[in-house]
Design a protein around this motif. Structure first.
Motif, PDB file in Angstrom:
ATOM      1  N   GLY A  85       0.813  -1.167   0.008  1.00 46.73           N
ATOM      2  CA  GLY A  85       0.040  -0.093   0.066  1.00 46.73           C
ATOM      3  C   GLY A  85       0.811   1.217   0.254  1.00 46.73           C
ATOM      4  N   ILE A  86       2.020   1.272   0.770  1.00 48.71           N
ATOM      5  CA  ILE A  86       2.909   2.564   0.923  1.00 48.71           C
ATOM      6  C   ILE A  86       3.553   2.584  -0.553  1.00 48.71           C
ATOM      7  CG2 ILE A  86       4.848   3.256   1.804  1.00 48.71           C
ATOM      8  CD1 ILE A  86       3.923   2.042   4.548  1.00 48.71           C
ATOM      9  N   MET A  87       3.984   1.317  -1.237  1.00 50.08           N
ATOM     10  CA  MET A  87       4.466   1.452  -2.629  1.00 50.08           C
ATOM     11  C   MET A  87       3.413   2.321  -3.459  1.00 50.08           C
ATOM     12  SD  MET A  87       6.503  -2.191  -2.224  1.00 50.08           S
ATOM     13  CE  MET A  87       6.849  -2.135  -4.101  1.00 50.08           C
ATOM     14  N   ALA A  88       2.442   1.527  -3.507  1.00 47.64           N
ATOM     15  CA  ALA A  88       1.199   2.255  -4.416  1.00 47.64           C
ATOM     16  C   ALA A  88       1.076   3.518  -4.083  1.00 47.64           C
ATOM     17  CB  ALA A  88       0.089   1.221  -4.285  1.00 47.64           C
ATOM     18  N   GLY A  89       0.961   3.671  -2.822  1.00 38.53           N
ATOM     19  CA  GLY A  89       0.679   5.416  -2.773  1.00 38.53           C
ATOM     20  C   GLY A  89       1.913   6.260  -2.931  1.00 38.53           C
ATOM     21  N   ALA A  90       3.283   5.650  -2.973  1.00 35.40           N
ATOM     22  CA  ALA A  90       4.378   6.364  -3.533  1.00 35.40           C
ATOM     23  C   ALA A  90       4.282   6.521  -4.850  1.00 35.40           C
ATOM     24  CB  ALA A  90       5.606   5.673  -3.255  1.00 35.40           C
ATOM     25  N   LEU A  91       3.636   6.000  -5.742  1.00 30.22           N
ATOM     26  CA  LEU A  91       3.524   6.245  -7.091  1.00 30.22           C
ATOM     27  C   LEU A  91       2.650   7.516  -7.468  1.00 30.22           C
ATOM     28  CD1 LEU A  91       2.462   2.716  -8.844  1.00 30.22           C
ATOM     29  CD2 LEU A  91       4.743   4.110  -9.130  1.00 30.22           C
ATOM     30  N   THR A  92       2.022   7.767  -6.644  1.00 32.62           N
ATOM     31  CA  THR A  92       1.030   9.321  -6.645  1.00 32.62           C
ATOM     32  C   THR A  92       1.820  10.268  -6.201  1.00 32.62           C
ATOM     33  OG1 THR A  92       0.297   9.327  -4.462  1.00 32.62           O
ATOM     34  CG2 THR A  92      -1.127   7.742  -6.123  1.00 32.62           C
ATOM     35  N   LEU A  93       3.142  10.225  -5.718  1.00 30.67           N
ATOM     36  CA  LEU A  93       3.857  11.430  -5.418  1.00 30.67           C
ATOM     37  C   LEU A  93       4.824  11.900  -6.628  1.00 30.67           C
ATOM     38  CD1 LEU A  93       4.985   9.944  -1.901  1.00 30.67           C
ATOM     39  CD2 LEU A  93       3.113  11.783  -2.431  1.00 30.67           C
ATOM     40  N   PRO A  94       5.284  13.086  -6.472  1.00 32.50           N
ATOM     41  CA  PRO A  94       6.121  13.748  -7.686  1.00 32.50           C
ATOM     42  C   PRO A  94       7.395  13.216  -7.378  1.00 32.50           C
ATOM     43  CG  PRO A  94       5.427  15.503  -5.992  1.00 32.50           C
ATOM     44  CD  PRO A  94       4.549  14.176  -5.575  1.00 32.50           C
ATOM     45  N   HIS A  95       8.128  12.907  -8.380  1.00 34.11           N
ATOM     46  CA  HIS A  95       9.601  12.458  -8.356  1.00 34.11           C
ATOM     47  C   HIS A  95      10.424  13.505  -7.779  1.00 34.11           C
ATOM     48  CE1 HIS A  95       8.346   8.739 -10.366  1.00 34.11           C
ATOM     49  NE2 HIS A  95       8.084   9.310 -11.380  1.00 34.11           N
ATOM     50  N   ASP A  96      10.394  13.672  -6.783  1.00 34.13           N
ATOM     51  CA  ASP A  96      11.182  14.830  -6.025  1.00 34.13           C
ATOM     52  C   ASP A  96      12.318  14.237  -5.066  1.00 34.13           C
ATOM     53  OD1 ASP A  96       9.440  14.672  -4.174  1.00 34.13           O
ATOM     54  OD2 ASP A  96       8.734  16.569  -3.974  1.00 34.13           O
ATOM     55  N   GLY A  97      12.062  13.175  -4.800  1.00 36.77           N
ATOM     56  CA  GLY A  97      12.699  12.481  -3.891  1.00 36.77           C
ATOM     57  C   GLY A  97      12.167  11.716  -2.658  1.00 36.77           C
ATOM     58  N   GLU A  99       9.208  10.451  -3.163  1.00 36.81           N
ATOM     59  CA  GLU A  99       8.635   9.191  -3.689  1.00 36.81           C
ATOM     60  C   GLU A  99       9.487   8.010  -3.563  1.00 36.81           C
ATOM     61  OE1 GLU A  99       8.691   6.480  -7.187  1.00 36.81           O
ATOM     62  OE2 GLU A  99       9.970   8.107  -6.983  1.00 36.81           O
ATOM     63  N   ALA A 100      10.809   8.294  -3.726  1.00 35.74           N
ATOM     64  CA  ALA A 100      11.854   7.359  -3.554  1.00 35.74           C
ATOM     65  C   ALA A 100      11.725   6.892  -1.967  1.00 35.74           C
ATOM     66  CB  ALA A 100      12.939   7.790  -3.981  1.00 35.74           C
ATOM     67  N   LEU A 101      11.714   7.893  -1.252  1.00 32.88           N
ATOM     68  CA  LEU A 101      11.826   7.480   0.373  1.00 32.88           C
ATOM     69  C   LEU A 101      10.612   6.700   0.720  1.00 32.88           C
ATOM     70  CD1 LEU A 101      13.051   8.100   2.993  1.00 32.88           C
ATOM     71  CD2 LEU A 101      11.410   9.836   3.394  1.00 32.88           C
ATOM     72  N   TYR A 102       9.278   7.086   0.180  1.00 33.21           N
ATOM     73  CA  TYR A 102       8.283   6.250   0.731  1.00 33.21           C
ATOM     74  C   TYR A 102       8.334   4.642  -0.124  1.00 33.21           C
ATOM     75  CZ  TYR A 102       5.958  10.013   2.974  1.00 33.21           C
ATOM     76  OH  TYR A 102       5.457  10.960   4.090  1.00 33.21           O
ATOM     77  N   THR A 103       8.987   4.871  -1.141  1.00 29.34           N
ATOM     78  CA  THR A 103       8.989   3.472  -1.815  1.00 29.34           C
ATOM     79  C   THR A 103      10.229   2.648  -0.910  1.00 29.34           C
ATOM     80  OG1 THR A 103       8.566   4.461  -4.200  1.00 29.34           O
ATOM     81  CG2 THR A 103       9.713   2.270  -4.086  1.00 29.34           C
ATOM     82  N   VAL A 104      11.029   3.107  -0.701  1.00 30.84           N
ATOM     83  CA  VAL A 104      11.899   2.319   0.158  1.00 30.84           C
ATOM     84  C   VAL A 104      11.402   1.843   1.435  1.00 30.84           C
ATOM     85  CG1 VAL A 104      14.030   2.716   1.456  1.00 30.84           C
ATOM     86  CG2 VAL A 104      14.000   3.136  -0.952  1.00 30.84           C
ATOM     87  N   ILE A 105      10.613   2.962   2.101  1.00 29.26           N
ATOM     88  CA  ILE A 105      10.010   2.418   3.297  1.00 29.26           C
ATOM     89  C   ILE A 105       8.980   1.181   3.077  1.00 29.26           C
ATOM     90  CG2 ILE A 105       8.388   2.903   4.887  1.00 29.26           C
ATOM     91  CD1 ILE A 105       9.695   5.886   4.806  1.00 29.26           C
ATOM     92  N   GLY A 106       8.178   1.357   1.897  1.00 33.12           N
ATOM     93  CA  GLY A 106       7.089   0.325   1.436  1.00 33.12           C
ATOM     94  C   GLY A 106       8.129  -1.121   1.123  1.00 33.12           C
ATOM     95  N   VAL A 107       9.070  -1.059   0.593  1.00 36.54           N
ATOM     96  CA  VAL A 107       9.796  -2.307   0.164  1.00 36.54           C
ATOM     97  C   VAL A 107      10.265  -2.890   1.244  1.00 36.54           C
ATOM     98  CG1 VAL A 107      12.044  -2.730  -1.093  1.00 36.54           C
ATOM     99  CG2 VAL A 107      10.246  -1.435  -2.419  1.00 36.54           C
TER     100      VAL A 107
END
Length: 122
Positions: A85-97, A99-107
């Motif tokens: 869910g966190i990874m999916a939510g990260a896709l909605t964020l702008p690519h300003d850093g 998004e990567a932080l939330y993706t790493v947390i989700g992963v």
């Protein structure tokens, strides 16, 4: 009942490996973008994130869902679902850093879910 021929621990190892690759991709993209903004655009393409998330969701659903039926514990699937869910939510964020932080947390949370599933299957 439908049963896959691939054992759950093997699926979990594959999923943990995929999570590791995602982590390397996200951190690598951030570093590449910081060092070479023009070259990093290819790694930061939205299609890579969408395909990666789709693979993670498919593998996570199969592996964690199968684990529930095999060992009866739902906690690994709940933890993994939170990570997805966190990874999916990260896709909605702008690519300003961010998004990567939330993706790493989700992963990381998803990998924890797979690790819990692996432990429960032993």
């Amino acid at each position: 009942m439908l049963s896959l021929a691939i054992p759950s621990p093997r699926l979990d190892r594959w999923a943990i490996g995929l999570s590791g690759l995602c982590l390397v991709h996200c951190l690598g993209t951030t570093i590449v973008l910081a060092l070479l903004a023009s070259a990093g655009g290819a790694f930061g393409a939205p299609i890579i994130h969408e395909v990666g998330l789709s693979l993670a969701m498919l593998l996570g659903t199969i592996s964690l869902g199968k684990g529930i039926f095999e060992h009866g514990y739902t906690l690994p699937a709940q933890v993994g679902g939170l990570g997805l869910g966190i990874m999916a939510g990260a896709l909605t964020l702008p690519h300003d850093g961010g998004e990567a932080l939330y993706t790493v947390i989700g992963v990381a949370i998803l990998a924890l879910g797979h690790r819990l599933n692996f432990i429960a299957a032993e």
